[in-house]
Design a protein around this motif. Sequence first.
Motif, PDB file in Angstrom:
ATOM      1  N   HIS A  72       0.837  -1.192   0.000  1.00  0.00           N
ATOM      2  CA  HIS A  72       0.000   0.000   0.000  1.00  0.00           C
ATOM      3  C   HIS A  72       0.870   1.240   0.000  1.00  0.00           C
ATOM      4  O   HIS A  72       1.922   1.286   0.623  1.00  0.00           O
ATOM      5  N   GLU A  73       0.398   2.271  -0.715  1.00  0.00           N
ATOM      6  CA  GLU A  73       1.107   3.545  -0.690  1.00  0.00           C
ATOM      7  C   GLU A  73       0.893   4.213   0.661  1.00  0.00           C
ATOM      8  O   GLU A  73      -0.182   4.141   1.248  1.00  0.00           O
ATOM      9  N   LEU A  74       1.947   4.877   1.152  1.00  0.00           N
ATOM     10  CA  LEU A  74       1.839   5.593   2.421  1.00  0.00           C
ATOM     11  C   LEU A  74       1.170   6.946   2.201  1.00  0.00           C
ATOM     12  O   LEU A  74       1.308   7.561   1.145  1.00  0.00           O
ATOM     13  N   ILE A  75       0.441   7.387   3.208  1.00  0.00           N
ATOM     14  CA  ILE A  75      -0.212   8.690   3.176  1.00  0.00           C
ATOM     15  C   ILE A  75       0.648   9.670   3.971  1.00  0.00           C
ATOM     16  O   ILE A  75       0.900   9.457   5.159  1.00  0.00           O
ATOM     17  N   ASP A  76       1.123  10.719   3.315  1.00  0.00           N
ATOM     18  CA  ASP A  76       1.978  11.709   3.967  1.00  0.00           C
ATOM     19  C   ASP A  76       1.137  12.679   4.800  1.00  0.00           C
ATOM     20  O   ASP A  76       0.136  13.216   4.312  1.00  0.00           O
ATOM     21  N   VAL A  77       1.578  12.907   6.036  1.00  0.00           N
ATOM     22  CA  VAL A  77       0.816  13.739   6.977  1.00  0.00           C
ATOM     23  C   VAL A  77       1.682  14.885   7.490  1.00  0.00           C
ATOM     24  O   VAL A  77       2.838  14.692   7.862  1.00  0.00           O
ATOM     25  N   LEU A  78       1.085  16.079   7.509  1.00  0.00           N
ATOM     26  CA  LEU A  78       1.727  17.258   8.093  1.00  0.00           C
ATOM     27  C   LEU A  78       0.960  17.661   9.349  1.00  0.00           C
ATOM     28  O   LEU A  78      -0.264  17.779   9.315  1.00  0.00           O
ATOM     29  N   ILE A  79       1.677  17.855  10.457  1.00  0.00           N
ATOM     30  CA  ILE A  79       1.060  18.320  11.701  1.00  0.00           C
ATOM     31  C   ILE A  79       1.303  19.821  11.829  1.00  0.00           C
ATOM     32  O   ILE A  79       2.442  20.282  11.713  1.00  0.00           O
ATOM     33  N   VAL A  80       0.234  20.569  12.046  1.00  0.00           N
ATOM     34  CA  VAL A  80       0.353  22.023  12.277  1.00  0.00           C
ATOM     35  C   VAL A  80      -0.156  22.298  13.685  1.00  0.00           C
ATOM     36  O   VAL A  80      -1.363  22.301  13.935  1.00  0.00           O
ATOM     37  N   GLU A  81       0.770  22.479  14.615  1.00  0.00           N
ATOM     38  CA  GLU A  81       0.422  22.596  16.048  1.00  0.00           C
ATOM     39  C   GLU A  81       1.561  23.311  16.773  1.00  0.00           C
ATOM     40  O   GLU A  81       2.707  22.900  16.673  1.00  0.00           O
ATOM     41  N   ALA A 132       4.322  19.543  22.924  1.00  0.00           N
ATOM     42  CA  ALA A 132       3.967  18.271  23.563  1.00  0.00           C
ATOM     43  C   ALA A 132       2.814  17.606  22.830  1.00  0.00           C
ATOM     44  O   ALA A 132       2.816  16.382  22.603  1.00  0.00           O
ATOM     45  N   LEU A 133       1.835  18.407  22.428  1.00  0.00           N
ATOM     46  CA  LEU A 133       0.684  17.863  21.707  1.00  0.00           C
ATOM     47  C   LEU A 133       1.089  17.412  20.306  1.00  0.00           C
ATOM     48  O   LEU A 133       0.648  16.354  19.826  1.00  0.00           O
ATOM     49  N   ALA A 134       1.942  18.186  19.665  1.00  0.00           N
ATOM     50  CA  ALA A 134       2.434  17.807  18.338  1.00  0.00           C
ATOM     51  C   ALA A 134       3.160  16.459  18.392  1.00  0.00           C
ATOM     52  O   ALA A 134       3.007  15.622  17.496  1.00  0.00           O
ATOM     53  N   GLN A 135       3.938  16.240  19.446  1.00  0.00           N
ATOM     54  CA  GLN A 135       4.659  14.974  19.598  1.00  0.00           C
ATOM     55  C   GLN A 135       3.707  13.804  19.839  1.00  0.00           C
ATOM     56  O   GLN A 135       3.940  12.690  19.358  1.00  0.00           O
ATOM     57  N   LEU A 136       2.629  14.052  20.580  1.00  0.00           N
ATOM     58  CA  LEU A 136       1.623  13.006  20.794  1.00  0.00           C
ATOM     59  C   LEU A 136       0.961  12.627  19.475  1.00  0.00           C
ATOM     60  O   LEU A 136       0.764  11.441  19.177  1.00  0.00           O
ATOM     61  N   HIS A 137       0.630  13.629  18.672  1.00  0.00           N
ATOM     62  CA  HIS A 137       0.047  13.359  17.358  1.00  0.00           C
ATOM     63  C   HIS A 137       1.044  12.602  16.485  1.00  0.00           C
ATOM     64  O   HIS A 137       0.672  11.671  15.759  1.00  0.00           O
ATOM     65  N   ALA A 138       2.308  13.006  16.556  1.00  0.00           N
ATOM     66  CA  ALA A 138       3.357  12.355  15.766  1.00  0.00           C
ATOM     67  C   ALA A 138       3.499  10.885  16.153  1.00  0.00           C
ATOM     68  O   ALA A 138       3.681  10.009  15.299  1.00  0.00           O
ATOM     69  N   GLU A 139       3.391  10.612  17.455  1.00  0.00           N
ATOM     70  CA  GLU A 139       3.501   9.231  17.934  1.00  0.00           C
ATOM     71  C   GLU A 139       2.350   8.380  17.409  1.00  0.00           C
ATOM     72  O   GLU A 139       2.530   7.229  17.007  1.00  0.00           O
ATOM     73  N   LEU A 140       1.161   8.976  17.399  1.00  0.00           N
ATOM     74  CA  LEU A 140      -0.019   8.266  16.900  1.00  0.00           C
ATOM     75  C   LEU A 140       0.139   7.940  15.422  1.00  0.00           C
ATOM     76  O   LEU A 140      -0.159   6.819  14.987  1.00  0.00           O
ATOM     77  N   LEU A 146      -4.597  20.104  11.576  1.00  0.00           N
ATOM     78  CA  LEU A 146      -4.474  21.562  11.635  1.00  0.00           C
ATOM     79  C   LEU A 146      -5.072  22.155  12.904  1.00  0.00           C
ATOM     80  O   LEU A 146      -6.271  22.036  13.159  1.00  0.00           O
ATOM     81  N   ASP A 147      -4.230  22.805  13.683  1.00  0.00           N
ATOM     82  CA  ASP A 147      -4.670  23.555  14.868  1.00  0.00           C
ATOM     83  C   ASP A 147      -5.225  24.904  14.402  1.00  0.00           C
ATOM     84  O   ASP A 147      -4.840  25.415  13.347  1.00  0.00           O
ATOM     85  N   ASN A 148      -6.123  25.499  15.178  1.00  0.00           N
ATOM     86  CA  ASN A 148      -6.695  26.783  14.791  1.00  0.00           C
ATOM     87  C   ASN A 148      -5.910  27.969  15.348  1.00  0.00           C
ATOM     88  O   ASN A 148      -5.600  28.913  14.648  1.00  0.00           O
ATOM     89  N   TYR A 149      -5.598  27.909  16.656  1.00  0.00           N
ATOM     90  CA  TYR A 149      -4.928  29.042  17.299  1.00  0.00           C
ATOM     91  C   TYR A 149      -3.411  28.914  17.174  1.00  0.00           C
ATOM     92  O   TYR A 149      -2.784  28.156  17.904  1.00  0.00           O
ATOM     93  N   LEU A 150      -2.858  29.670  16.220  1.00  0.00           N
ATOM     94  CA  LEU A 150      -1.420  29.642  15.954  1.00  0.00           C
ATOM     95  C   LEU A 150      -0.829  31.023  16.234  1.00  0.00           C
ATOM     96  O   LEU A 150      -1.561  32.018  16.233  1.00  0.00           O
ATOM     97  N   PRO A 151       0.478  31.124  16.475  1.00  0.00           N
ATOM     98  CA  PRO A 151       1.086  32.404  16.866  1.00  0.00           C
ATOM     99  C   PRO A 151       0.870  33.537  15.872  1.00  0.00           C
ATOM    100  O   PRO A 151       0.786  34.702  16.252  1.00  0.00           O
ATOM    101  N   ASP A 152       0.772  33.196  14.578  1.00  0.00           N
ATOM    102  CA  ASP A 152       0.674  34.248  13.550  1.00  0.00           C
ATOM    103  C   ASP A 152      -0.677  34.275  12.837  1.00  0.00           C
ATOM    104  O   ASP A 152      -0.808  34.843  11.755  1.00  0.00           O
TER     105      ASP A 152
END
Length: 230
Positions: free
Chosen positions: A3-12, A16-24, A57-63
Amino acid sequence: MQHELIDVLIVEDESALAQLHAELISKHPRLRLVGIASSLADAQVQLESKQPQLMLLDNYLPDGKGITLISNPMLTRANCSVIFITAASDMDTCSQAIRNGAFDYILKPVSWKRLSQSLERFVQFAEQQRVWKIVDQQNVDSLYQLQAKNYRQDNGSKGIEENTLALVQSLFNQKSAHFFSVDEVVTETGLSKTTTRRYLEHCVEAGFLSVEMLYGKIGHPRRMYKRAVL
């Protein structure tokens, strides 16, 4: 069959939360993490350079707010789907995300189980689109059902180990009036944050724990756990 892999980008921006998502994502055999962005500007750069098929995608980002990226033509050109993860519980933000085709909308604090289910549904969704070159009504209905699946709460104990569960439960039995954060349970039990979250959510689903929200910094409410009143 490969199966082809699905590429995922985390925006967070919460690392700590980004790392939890990355682990999942790393634990799923069909998903591949291609980047973590902590700002809107960084997300746009990585979206263009790494061409992910899925973005958490997180909503509340610094910029700025992530919701603006959902309506950005760049996202359409990149053919990238979005699982929107946010503390924004207002209907305007939710409606805008739905109108712009977000695959899912998950409120913070994120339920580990809820996000796992969403990722699994997206993998199925992507696979069916790949396999079905021409669709009939049954195929279309199946795709829409994957995107709008009704979640059933269950008290299943898959992956829950008895001794670890007893360790977590004994902490709450000893201090039944105390509200614990995830970090406090980690400190008290010595478990990893990912494991702690999973066991806490299991206890909530089983009715052993109750949850209250502690609102501090905007966009980042904390989930506080307490022994449920019997």
